[in-house]
Write a protein that holds these residues in place. Structure first.
Motif, PDB file in Angstrom:
ATOM      1  N   ILE A 260      19.495  19.945 114.383  1.00  0.00           N
ATOM      2  CA  ILE A 260      19.524  19.093 115.563  1.00  0.00           C
ATOM      3  C   ILE A 260      18.114  18.791 116.048  1.00  0.00           C
ATOM      4  CG2 ILE A 260      20.252  19.005 117.970  1.00  0.00           C
ATOM      5  CD1 ILE A 260      22.439  18.486 115.909  1.00  0.00           C
ATOM      6  N   LEU A 261      17.246  19.804 116.067  1.00  0.00           N
ATOM      7  CA  LEU A 261      15.868  19.574 116.474  1.00  0.00           C
ATOM      8  C   LEU A 261      15.108  18.867 115.357  1.00  0.00           C
ATOM      9  CD1 LEU A 261      15.081  22.959 118.237  1.00  0.00           C
ATOM     10  CD2 LEU A 261      15.692  20.783 119.281  1.00  0.00           C
ATOM     11  N   GLY A 262      14.981  19.526 114.232  1.00  0.00           N
ATOM     12  CA  GLY A 262      14.299  18.929 113.101  1.00  0.00           C
ATOM     13  C   GLY A 262      12.811  18.786 113.346  1.00  0.00           C
ATOM     14  N   ALA A 263      12.168  18.100 112.416  1.00  0.00           N
ATOM     15  CA  ALA A 263      10.725  17.895 112.533  1.00  0.00           C
ATOM     16  C   ALA A 263      10.362  17.037 113.732  1.00  0.00           C
ATOM     17  CB  ALA A 263      10.197  17.248 111.255  1.00  0.00           C
ATOM     18  N   GLY A 264      11.297  16.236 114.211  1.00  0.00           N
ATOM     19  CA  GLY A 264      11.019  15.387 115.366  1.00  0.00           C
ATOM     20  C   GLY A 264      10.698  16.168 116.618  1.00  0.00           C
ATOM     21  N   ALA A 265      11.164  17.417 116.725  1.00  0.00           N
ATOM     22  CA  ALA A 265      10.859  18.231 117.894  1.00  0.00           C
ATOM     23  C   ALA A 265       9.367  18.522 117.999  1.00  0.00           C
ATOM     24  CB  ALA A 265      11.642  19.543 117.836  1.00  0.00           C
ATOM     25  N   VAL A 266       8.635  18.406 116.890  1.00  0.00           N
ATOM     26  CA  VAL A 266       7.186  18.615 116.895  1.00  0.00           C
ATOM     27  C   VAL A 266       6.443  17.296 116.737  1.00  0.00           C
ATOM     28  CG1 VAL A 266       5.264  19.769 115.754  1.00  0.00           C
ATOM     29  CG2 VAL A 266       7.467  20.931 115.959  1.00  0.00           C
ATOM     30  N   LEU A 267       6.879  16.475 115.790  1.00  0.00           N
ATOM     31  CA  LEU A 267       6.132  15.254 115.477  1.00  0.00           C
ATOM     32  C   LEU A 267       6.195  14.214 116.588  1.00  0.00           C
ATOM     33  CD1 LEU A 267       6.983  14.796 111.678  1.00  0.00           C
ATOM     34  CD2 LEU A 267       4.892  15.710 112.698  1.00  0.00           C
ATOM     35  N   LEU A 268       7.353  14.064 117.228  1.00  0.00           N
ATOM     36  CA  LEU A 268       7.464  13.033 118.266  1.00  0.00           C
ATOM     37  C   LEU A 268       6.622  13.352 119.500  1.00  0.00           C
ATOM     38  CD1 LEU A 268      11.242  12.062 117.990  1.00  0.00           C
ATOM     39  CD2 LEU A 268       9.246  10.880 117.070  1.00  0.00           C
ATOM     40  N   PRO A 269       6.705  14.578 120.084  1.00  0.00           N
ATOM     41  CA  PRO A 269       5.777  14.870 121.192  1.00  0.00           C
ATOM     42  C   PRO A 269       4.312  14.823 120.774  1.00  0.00           C
ATOM     43  CG  PRO A 269       7.582  16.457 121.129  1.00  0.00           C
ATOM     44  CD  PRO A 269       7.669  15.661 119.868  1.00  0.00           C
ATOM     45  N   TRP A 270       4.035  15.252 119.551  1.00  0.00           N
ATOM     46  CA  TRP A 270       2.659  15.190 119.045  1.00  0.00           C
ATOM     47  C   TRP A 270       2.184  13.738 118.990  1.00  0.00           C
ATOM     48  CZ3 TRP A 270       0.997  17.796 113.795  1.00  0.00           C
ATOM     49  CH2 TRP A 270      -0.400  17.803 113.731  1.00  0.00           C
ATOM     50  N   SER A 271       3.044  12.838 118.533  1.00  0.00           N
ATOM     51  CA  SER A 271       2.677  11.431 118.467  1.00  0.00           C
ATOM     52  C   SER A 271       2.445  10.860 119.861  1.00  0.00           C
ATOM     53  CB  SER A 271       3.786  10.654 117.751  1.00  0.00           C
ATOM     54  OG  SER A 271       3.526   9.270 117.766  1.00  0.00           O
ATOM     55  N   ALA A 272       3.314  11.240 120.812  1.00  0.00           N
ATOM     56  CA  ALA A 272       3.130  10.757 122.185  1.00  0.00           C
ATOM     57  C   ALA A 272       1.810  11.264 122.770  1.00  0.00           C
ATOM     58  CB  ALA A 272       4.306  11.196 123.048  1.00  0.00           C
ATOM     59  N   GLY A 273       1.498  12.547 122.518  1.00  0.00           N
ATOM     60  CA  GLY A 273       0.239  13.077 123.012  1.00  0.00           C
ATOM     61  C   GLY A 273      -0.970  12.403 122.378  1.00  0.00           C
ATOM     62  N   ALA A 274      -0.893  12.108 121.078  1.00  0.00           N
ATOM     63  CA  ALA A 274      -2.004  11.420 120.413  1.00  0.00           C
ATOM     64  C   ALA A 274      -2.214  10.024 120.996  1.00  0.00           C
ATOM     65  CB  ALA A 274      -1.726  11.331 118.916  1.00  0.00           C
ATOM     66  N   PHE A 275      -1.132   9.351 121.333  1.00  0.00           N
ATOM     67  CA  PHE A 275      -1.257   8.020 121.936  1.00  0.00           C
ATOM     68  C   PHE A 275      -1.906   8.111 123.317  1.00  0.00           C
ATOM     69  CE2 PHE A 275       0.431   4.513 124.482  1.00  0.00           C
ATOM     70  CZ  PHE A 275       0.028   3.429 123.709  1.00  0.00           C
ATOM     71  N   LEU A 276      -1.501   9.129 124.090  1.00  0.00           N
ATOM     72  CA  LEU A 276      -2.067   9.274 125.425  1.00  0.00           C
ATOM     73  C   LEU A 276      -3.538   9.688 125.371  1.00  0.00           C
ATOM     74  CD1 LEU A 276       0.883  11.071 127.257  1.00  0.00           C
ATOM     75  CD2 LEU A 276       0.191   8.675 127.460  1.00  0.00           C
ATOM     76  N   TRP A 277      -3.936  10.402 124.318  1.00  0.00           N
ATOM     77  CA  TRP A 277      -5.322  10.827 124.174  1.00  0.00           C
ATOM     78  C   TRP A 277      -6.189   9.754 123.545  1.00  0.00           C
ATOM     79  CZ3 TRP A 277      -3.474  16.062 121.840  1.00  0.00           C
ATOM     80  CH2 TRP A 277      -3.058  16.902 122.879  1.00  0.00           C
ATOM     81  N   GLY A 278      -5.663   8.565 123.357  1.00  0.00           N
ATOM     82  CA  GLY A 278      -6.455   7.472 122.822  1.00  0.00           C
ATOM     83  C   GLY A 278      -6.611   7.491 121.322  1.00  0.00           C
ATOM     84  N   LYS A 279      -5.599   8.000 120.601  1.00  0.00           N
ATOM     85  CA  LYS A 279      -5.650   8.024 119.136  1.00  0.00           C
ATOM     86  C   LYS A 279      -4.421   7.299 118.586  1.00  0.00           C
ATOM     87  CE  LYS A 279      -8.191  12.385 118.916  1.00  0.00           C
ATOM     88  NZ  LYS A 279      -8.192  13.774 118.403  1.00  0.00           N
ATOM     89  N   PRO A 280      -4.374   5.980 118.718  1.00  0.00           N
ATOM     90  CA  PRO A 280      -3.181   5.251 118.283  1.00  0.00           C
ATOM     91  C   PRO A 280      -2.930   5.340 116.786  1.00  0.00           C
ATOM     92  CG  PRO A 280      -4.974   3.732 118.825  1.00  0.00           C
ATOM     93  CD  PRO A 280      -5.407   5.091 119.269  1.00  0.00           C
ATOM     94  N   ALA A 281      -3.999   5.420 115.980  1.00  0.00           N
ATOM     95  CA  ALA A 281      -3.797   5.519 114.525  1.00  0.00           C
ATOM     96  C   ALA A 281      -3.070   6.810 114.173  1.00  0.00           C
ATOM     97  CB  ALA A 281      -5.142   5.449 113.809  1.00  0.00           C
ATOM     98  N   LEU A 282      -3.466   7.912 114.792  1.00  0.00           N
ATOM     99  CA  LEU A 282      -2.792   9.184 114.551  1.00  0.00           C
ATOM    100  C   LEU A 282      -1.352   9.139 115.045  1.00  0.00           C
ATOM    101  CD1 LEU A 282      -2.792  12.153 113.703  1.00  0.00           C
ATOM    102  CD2 LEU A 282      -3.763  12.717 115.946  1.00  0.00           C
ATOM    103  N   ALA A 283      -1.130   8.530 116.195  1.00  0.00           N
ATOM    104  CA  ALA A 283       0.223   8.435 116.731  1.00  0.00           C
ATOM    105  C   ALA A 283       1.134   7.646 115.792  1.00  0.00           C
ATOM    106  CB  ALA A 283       0.189   7.780 118.114  1.00  0.00           C
ATOM    107  N   LEU A 284       0.652   6.517 115.295  1.00  0.00           N
ATOM    108  CA  LEU A 284       1.458   5.716 114.377  1.00  0.00           C
ATOM    109  C   LEU A 284       1.673   6.456 113.050  1.00  0.00           C
ATOM    110  CD1 LEU A 284      -0.037   2.155 114.980  1.00  0.00           C
ATOM    111  CD2 LEU A 284       2.151   3.067 115.792  1.00  0.00           C
ATOM    112  N   GLY A 285       0.644   7.171 112.589  1.00  0.00           N
ATOM    113  CA  GLY A 285       0.797   7.939 111.352  1.00  0.00           C
ATOM    114  C   GLY A 285       1.839   9.038 111.478  1.00  0.00           C
ATOM    115  N   LEU A 286       1.868   9.737 112.611  1.00  0.00           N
ATOM    116  CA  LEU A 286       2.871  10.775 112.831  1.00  0.00           C
ATOM    117  C   LEU A 286       4.278  10.177 112.926  1.00  0.00           C
ATOM    118  CD1 LEU A 286       0.958  13.016 115.395  1.00  0.00           C
ATOM    119  CD2 LEU A 286       1.451  13.541 113.000  1.00  0.00           C
ATOM    120  N   LEU A 287       4.394   9.024 113.565  1.00  0.00           N
ATOM    121  CA  LEU A 287       5.703   8.355 113.632  1.00  0.00           C
ATOM    122  C   LEU A 287       6.175   7.942 112.240  1.00  0.00           C
ATOM    123  CD1 LEU A 287       5.429   6.095 116.823  1.00  0.00           C
ATOM    124  CD2 LEU A 287       6.857   8.129 116.503  1.00  0.00           C
TER     125      LEU A 287
END
Length: 356
Positions: A260-287
């Motif tokens: 139910i959690l899966g990898a998205g429980a880590v990758l999705l919040p990580w992607s959101a945090g990368a976007f907020l920290w000004g790293k859109p390339a990392l956020a898109l790569g994690l997505l």
């Protein structure tokens, strides 16, 4: 004779349910006290083929059992030491980036303050104070959560150090019991055969082979899924230029075992945090990495679980859903495994059919 008559008078499903209930109850009662010996029994069963091969040559049975047990112990301990060494190396590398992480958290806090000011300014006057209070409460809860996590980690380390002598004793007992059980395996099988009711030996032998085949297929399927997830994560995180990709991939793979959690429980919040920290390339790569993992797992899981474990894909899917509905995420692993075992025992002739 009377016990046998009454037992055979029961319907086959009732006998099967009683046998399963007694087995589970006995295992649950004895496991806390005899867990090293249960583990030794399982390991001795896994070592039986190489031990039997060596004992048919020039090696005595006890020497073959000791050699195979020693080799298995060295292999497991060596693998554990290698993983610990690599994990420590990656944790050390990750610790060097803690100042940058702290700076990123500070920027996130300032961004949240600016967002709160804008929300409060744009909100109606009666809602401004509740919004501010809700934000402050959320901030306090986040800080408290971090403190609780740190306290839980320290408590776990203290408990681990306290239990270390008991764990070492259990490990030593398991190793010694494995060697002794393997050395006496044929005698133990003959003794178990004499204790069982007449006619059960052949049934148990057939069911054991079917159960061994089914469980090996199940473990192979889960191992392949875990290996595919870990490989994709390692390659993906390395291509994204992240430090400690092996450690991150291992942790995310363990989380991914919870369907139910899966990898998205880590990758999705990580992607959101990368976007907020000004790293859109990392956020898109994690997505993109999460989307690839979801697609691969969605294709492989029903096929591997159904094909390797002997369950049709529809039955595997039904078992996963029923397990989640009854027991939560853990049930999505345990109930299909139980279904595999029951099917293997039924196919092996362990459960009596109607009229037998």
């Amino acid at each position: 004779m009377s016990w046998s008559f009454h037992w055979r008078a029961l319907p086959a499903p009732v006998r099967a349910a009683l046998l399963a209930a007694l087995t589970v109850l006995g295992f649950a009662l004895l496991f806390p006290f005899l867990s090293p010996f249960f583990a030794a029994l399982l390991l001795a069963a896994c070592l039986e083929r190489p031990v039997a091969f060596l004992s048919r040559r020039t090696f005595p049975r006890w020497l073959a059992a000791a050699l195979c047990t020693a080799l298995l112990t060295l292999l497991l301990l060596g693998t554990a030491a290698l993983l610990l060494w690599r994990g420590w190396a990656e944790l050390t590398a990750l610790a060097g980036h803690l100042p940058a992480l702290a700076a990123g958290l500070a920027r996130l806090d300032r961004w949240a303050e600016v967002l709160l000011l804008r929300l409060v300014t744009a909100a109606p006057i009666p809602l401004q104070e509740p919004i501010r209070l809700a934000f402050e409460q959320l901030k306090l809860q986040a800080v408290d959560l971090g403190g609780q996590a740190s306290a839980a980690l320290v408590a776990w380390l203290v408990e681990l150090c306290t239990d270390l002598p008991r764990l070492l004793l259990a490990l030593g007992t398991t190793i010694l019991a494995t060697a002794l059980t393997s050395a006496q395996w044929p005698a133990l099988r003959r003794c178990a055969g004499r204790l069982l009711p007449a006619g059960w030996n052949k049934r148990l032998a057939l069911a054991g082979r079917a159960l061994r085949t089914a469980l090996s297929g199940w473990l192979r399927a889960q191992g392949l899924l875990l290996a595919a997830t870990f490989t994709l994560l390692t390659v993906g995180l390395s291509l994204l230029g992240l430090d400690a990709p092996l450690l991150a991939a291992a942790l995310i793979s363990l989380v991914d075992l919870l369907p139910i959690l899966g990898a998205g429980a880590v990758l999705l919040p990580w992607s959101a945090g990368a976007f907020l920290w000004g790293k859109p390339a990392l956020a898109l790569g994690l997505l993109a990495l999460y989307a690839l993992l979801a697609a691969v797992r969605g294709v492989l899981e029903p096929r591997l679980v159904g094909k390797s474990a002997g369950l049709p894909p529809l039955a595997a899917l039904a078992a996963m859903y029923a397990g989640f509905s009854a027991f939560g995420p853990a049930g999505m692993l345990l109930v299909p495994m139980g279904a595999v075992m029951v099917k293997a025992l039924w196919d092996g002739g362990f459960f009596p059919r109607a009229g037998t």
